[in-house]
Design a protein around this motif. Structure first.
Motif, PDB file in Angstrom:
ATOM      1  N   TYR A 126     -13.394  28.155   5.242  1.00 41.15           N
ATOM      2  CA  TYR A 126     -12.175  27.998   4.446  1.00 41.15           C
ATOM      3  C   TYR A 126     -11.928  26.519   4.150  1.00 41.15           C
ATOM      4  CZ  TYR A 126      -7.370  28.856   2.988  1.00 41.15           C
ATOM      5  OH  TYR A 126      -6.203  28.925   2.263  1.00 41.15           O
ATOM      6  N   GLN A 168      -5.151  37.146 -10.782  1.00 40.20           N
ATOM      7  CA  GLN A 168      -5.779  36.188 -11.686  1.00 40.20           C
ATOM      8  C   GLN A 168      -5.310  36.422 -13.126  1.00 40.20           C
ATOM      9  OE1 GLN A 168     -10.005  36.507 -12.046  1.00 40.20           O
ATOM     10  NE2 GLN A 168     -10.325  34.293 -12.106  1.00 40.20           N
ATOM     11  N   GLU A 171     -22.459  29.884  -7.481  1.00 45.79           N
ATOM     12  CA  GLU A 171     -22.913  30.897  -8.447  1.00 45.79           C
ATOM     13  C   GLU A 171     -24.117  30.404  -9.254  1.00 45.79           C
ATOM     14  OE1 GLU A 171     -18.584  33.034  -9.217  1.00 45.79           O
ATOM     15  OE2 GLU A 171     -19.189  31.311 -10.421  1.00 45.79           O
ATOM     16  N   LEU A 219     -16.280  34.702  -8.107  1.00 37.20           N
ATOM     17  CA  LEU A 219     -15.669  33.929  -7.023  1.00 37.20           C
ATOM     18  C   LEU A 219     -14.479  33.114  -7.520  1.00 37.20           C
ATOM     19  CD1 LEU A 219     -18.760  32.508  -5.089  1.00 37.20           C
ATOM     20  CD2 LEU A 219     -17.317  34.416  -4.429  1.00 37.20           C
ATOM     21  N   GLU A 220     -14.381  32.962  -8.838  1.00 34.29           N
ATOM     22  CA  GLU A 220     -13.235  32.246  -9.414  1.00 34.29           C
ATOM     23  C   GLU A 220     -11.938  32.965  -9.035  1.00 34.29           C
ATOM     24  OE1 GLU A 220     -11.758  30.979 -13.871  1.00 34.29           O
ATOM     25  OE2 GLU A 220     -13.754  31.815 -13.656  1.00 34.29           O
ATOM     26  N   SER A 229     -17.212  27.000  -5.775  1.00 33.94           N
ATOM     27  CA  SER A 229     -17.617  28.391  -5.999  1.00 33.94           C
ATOM     28  C   SER A 229     -18.537  28.496  -7.215  1.00 33.94           C
ATOM     29  CB  SER A 229     -16.389  29.300  -6.158  1.00 33.94           C
ATOM     30  OG  SER A 229     -15.632  28.955  -7.281  1.00 33.94           O
ATOM     31  N   SER A 250     -13.403  35.042  -3.164  1.00 33.50           N
ATOM     32  CA  SER A 250     -13.909  33.904  -2.388  1.00 33.50           C
ATOM     33  C   SER A 250     -13.304  33.887  -0.983  1.00 33.50           C
ATOM     34  CB  SER A 250     -13.652  32.584  -3.119  1.00 33.50           C
ATOM     35  OG  SER A 250     -12.281  32.333  -3.253  1.00 33.50           O
ATOM     36  N   HIS A 251     -12.045  34.280  -0.868  1.00 33.44           N
ATOM     37  CA  HIS A 251     -11.433  34.277   0.458  1.00 33.44           C
ATOM     38  C   HIS A 251     -12.001  35.403   1.328  1.00 33.44           C
ATOM     39  CE1 HIS A 251      -7.633  33.751   3.100  1.00 33.44           C
ATOM     40  NE2 HIS A 251      -8.635  33.020   3.520  1.00 33.44           N
ATOM     41  N   TRP A 287      -6.797  25.656 -18.900  1.00 26.10           N
ATOM     42  CA  TRP A 287      -5.709  26.621 -19.126  1.00 26.10           C
ATOM     43  C   TRP A 287      -4.560  25.900 -19.853  1.00 26.10           C
ATOM     44  CZ3 TRP A 287      -4.358  30.834 -14.999  1.00 26.10           C
ATOM     45  CH2 TRP A 287      -5.516  31.524 -14.631  1.00 26.10           C
ATOM     46  N   ASN A 311      -9.764  34.185  -6.364  1.00 29.38           N
ATOM     47  CA  ASN A 311      -9.698  33.758  -4.965  1.00 29.38           C
ATOM     48  C   ASN A 311      -9.645  34.906  -3.978  1.00 29.38           C
ATOM     49  OD1 ASN A 311      -9.972  30.966  -4.911  1.00 29.38           O
ATOM     50  ND2 ASN A 311      -7.964  30.719  -5.820  1.00 29.38           N
ATOM     51  N   PRO A 333      -3.815  32.724  -2.860  1.00 30.33           N
ATOM     52  CA  PRO A 333      -3.037  31.523  -2.493  1.00 30.33           C
ATOM     53  C   PRO A 333      -2.224  30.947  -3.655  1.00 30.33           C
ATOM     54  CG  PRO A 333      -5.242  31.389  -1.557  1.00 30.33           C
ATOM     55  CD  PRO A 333      -5.219  32.617  -2.417  1.00 30.33           C
ATOM     56  N   MET A 334      -2.802  30.921  -4.858  1.00 31.74           N
ATOM     57  CA  MET A 334      -2.120  30.293  -5.981  1.00 31.74           C
ATOM     58  C   MET A 334      -0.865  31.052  -6.416  1.00 31.74           C
ATOM     59  SD  MET A 334      -3.948  28.793  -9.378  1.00 31.74           S
ATOM     60  CE  MET A 334      -4.891  27.478  -8.601  1.00 31.74           C
ATOM     61  N   PRO A 378     -12.799  25.416 -14.463  1.00 32.34           N
ATOM     62  CA  PRO A 378     -12.340  26.277 -15.565  1.00 32.34           C
ATOM     63  C   PRO A 378     -10.825  26.214 -15.791  1.00 32.34           C
ATOM     64  CG  PRO A 378     -13.930  27.462 -14.215  1.00 32.34           C
ATOM     65  CD  PRO A 378     -13.681  26.148 -13.525  1.00 32.34           C
ATOM     66  N   ASN A 408     -12.797  25.620  -7.397  1.00 27.90           N
ATOM     67  CA  ASN A 408     -13.767  26.290  -8.257  1.00 27.90           C
ATOM     68  C   ASN A 408     -15.013  25.463  -8.527  1.00 27.90           C
ATOM     69  OD1 ASN A 408     -12.805  28.889  -8.700  1.00 27.90           O
ATOM     70  ND2 ASN A 408     -11.192  28.105 -10.017  1.00 27.90           N
ATOM     71  N   LEU A 410     -14.103  27.290  -0.967  1.00 32.72           N
ATOM     72  CA  LEU A 410     -14.466  27.993  -2.204  1.00 32.72           C
ATOM     73  C   LEU A 410     -13.265  28.150  -3.128  1.00 32.72           C
ATOM     74  CD1 LEU A 410     -16.753  30.897  -0.929  1.00 32.72           C
ATOM     75  CD2 LEU A 410     -17.455  28.772  -2.000  1.00 32.72           C
ATOM     76  N   GLU A 411     -12.060  27.931  -2.599  1.00 31.95           N
ATOM     77  CA  GLU A 411     -10.855  27.979  -3.429  1.00 31.95           C
ATOM     78  C   GLU A 411     -10.953  26.920  -4.533  1.00 31.95           C
ATOM     79  OE1 GLU A 411      -6.068  27.535  -2.728  1.00 31.95           O
ATOM     80  OE2 GLU A 411      -7.347  27.528  -0.975  1.00 31.95           O
TER      81      GLU A 411
END
Lengths: 350, 350
Positions: free
Chosen positions: B113, A261, B94, A84-85, B90, A90-91, B295, A87, A291-292, B291, B87, B84-85
């Motif tokens: 959403y 991703q 999980e 689900l990470e 989401s 998840s969307h 980055w 998107n 979206p990102m 997560p 994380n 869920l966007e």
């Protein structure tokens, strides 16, 4: 005031009203209540109105589990999802939930952190609930599950993957191969010459199709085949793959990643660890348009998947399908290339 | 060979085995099959073994809907989730799914959403399935739903929010207020002087608590109160809020965002639209430690929420709770500040 508090508590924990309570309040027989809540059952409109009024007054909720026993099928749709990470996943889940709950269904969801964490035996547990249908948002092909669903007459939607060879059902896909071809043409026409491809999980049909379209079109255009790395659809693996690609002395000038991703992860590595200006020193292209992708720090050029239309098709199939399913059906809906700064239409030769 | 193909198809669409088939193959009565699959029912070990063997050979699956009718409660846990966007949400889903399916439960998920898209009437539909329990991963407080659950004896877990004033149940939270205090001390001790706070949705208890701790601790330390903007826990709104903050002539030197998602969006805007070096020209702090916070292009300093431990507590409550629930209970589990480059321990005065 402790007394008032106890009253409140008593009020709160009183038990849920039953169909017998409804019968008593409405002044009808117990069987009339059950008929009032059964589609197509024999009951006069006046009698039904009486029952509904009493039910509303009491806050009575007909037991859908009991109803499912009579009809042999529940109003439950099973959904198997992983990662689900991402998107895109998840969307898709949100879109399916919105459309299916509007139609009176509920989602029984099995989700795992990674595709490799999905346990097939636990997916099969979902079938104990006499599902109305099943949607696979995972990239792996659980063949045994497909077999079980088919045997039990549960229609399956394969979301962005083909129907399993051992099952029947409906597949709704993005134009994965065509998208790969368009990206090849876009990069070659833009003047990029040293191309790289970052693959997803080897089991993922979508990644294989995108790669097939990409490499086949490059060959057709007489371009050199791309350098290949595997990002596995996992962020950490994609970052390692990007580091390997970017550390090569013959560094590529463009990377096509099999999903957004991995493209976002590659941009992060290129900028922060290699000091590269993405869009100038290096082009990065993704697939999906999450979206990102449109965030200003990524501005990702990507092939937009028709996610909302795909969800609509999936739901239309689930709502209209008669059990048992007896065929394999597949639709591919159109997507389009979205050009942003991460990969400009013309290479900026410096 | 069309004949072989038809055979295959026939094999695929044959209907699911019933308990009567199992009885026939095992050479036992129909009621023995039903007793064999009922916990605590009277049946000899030898008889049960016979039934199980026949059931496995046939691929028979006892109908859990029917079982739920007898016990009055299903093995279904309802989950209400939104956004869920993010994380954090989401990943919580999980973790809950992994732990609950291992314990033999399945998740009936309602997801939207945005929090504002959650329809309370559709959440109430979930209650028709005689839920074993309910988890709220949404930030709004659906008071009517809490009332319904309490009346029907369905235990509720409030994930990172307090128990609704109209309901009973269990709340598991991160130290939202304490986290806000730690971030205030960290920034003041680091030499940051012009502070800003970006709030989440006004209804979100977590955002209010984080802000209360932050501003109270700043006052206690004699620091100026922060400039305040609302990001609403929505990316587009957070980006607009970041633009407003960064365009001010008296620009802040540090922003604390009420969650990571808004902090990542603020970093994107600061870097790409204002040309700022995050960690040097501007410090950004988040809350959650999703997560993506680690980055390399974000390297976000953030207060890590104890997500896995929170999921464990939620599951322990759901598995042990006896219906009806008769109390309000709350635990707050420890988190910790993770310092990365987006907000260094010492302001780099230039």
């Amino acid at each position: 005031m402790p007394a008032a508090r106890d009253d409140l508590k008593h009020e709160l924990v009183r038990s849920a009203p039953t169909s017998r309570d409804v019968a008593r309040i409405a002044g009808v027989s117990h069987s009339a209540v059950s008929r009032a809540f059964t589609e197509g059952a024999s009951i006069s409109p006046r009698m039904r109105a009486k029952v509904i009024e009493a039910a509303n007054a009491l806050g009575y909720r007909p037991n859908l589990l009991a109803r499912s026993l009579t009809t042999g099928r529940s109003k439950l749709i099973g959904v198997a999802a992983a990662n689900l990470e991402n998107n895109f996943v998840s969307h898709a889940l949100e879109l399916l939930c919105a459309r299916l709950t509007d139609a009176g269904y509920q989602l029984l969801v099995h989700t795992a952190y990674r595709d490799s964490d999905v346990k097939e035996s636990q997916l099969e547990e979902l079938l104990r609930y006499k599902l109305h249908g099943m949607v696979l948002l995972t990239m792996r092909l659980p063949d045994k599950l497909a077999e079980c669903c088919t045997r039990e007459g549960v229609p399956i939607v394969y979301f962005n993957r083909p129907v399993s060879p051992t099952g029947l059902g409906f597949s709704v896909q993005a134009p994965n191969e065509e998208g790969g071809r368009q990206i090849a043409r876009f990069l070659v026409e833009g003047g990029f010459r040293r191309l790289a491809f970052m693959a997803g999980h080897p089991d993922a049909y979508s990644s294989r199709q995108r790669e097939a379209g990409f490499t086949d079109e490059l060959a057709r255009l007489g371009a050199s085949p791309p350098i290949r790395e595997i990002g596995d659809f996992v962020v950490a693996t994609a970052m390692t793959a990007a580091r390997r690609l970017l550390a090569r002395p013959d560094r590529c000038d463009a990377i096509f990643c099999a999903n957004d991703q991995m493209a976002l992860a590659s941009i992060a590595v290129a900028q922060s660890e290699f000091g590269l200006k993405v869009g100038k020193d290096l082009a990065v292209v993704g697939f999906g348009d999450v979206p990102m992708a449109s965030w200003p720090n990524y501005a990702l050029t990507t092939y937009a998947m028709p996610l909302a239309a795909m969800a609509d098709e999936a739901v239309a199939f689930l709502l209209n399908e008669r059990s048992p399913v007896s065929e394999r059906r597949q639709v591919i809906l159109p997507g389009k290339l979205i050009v942003r700064e991460s990969a400009p239409a013309r290479r900026d030769v410096r």
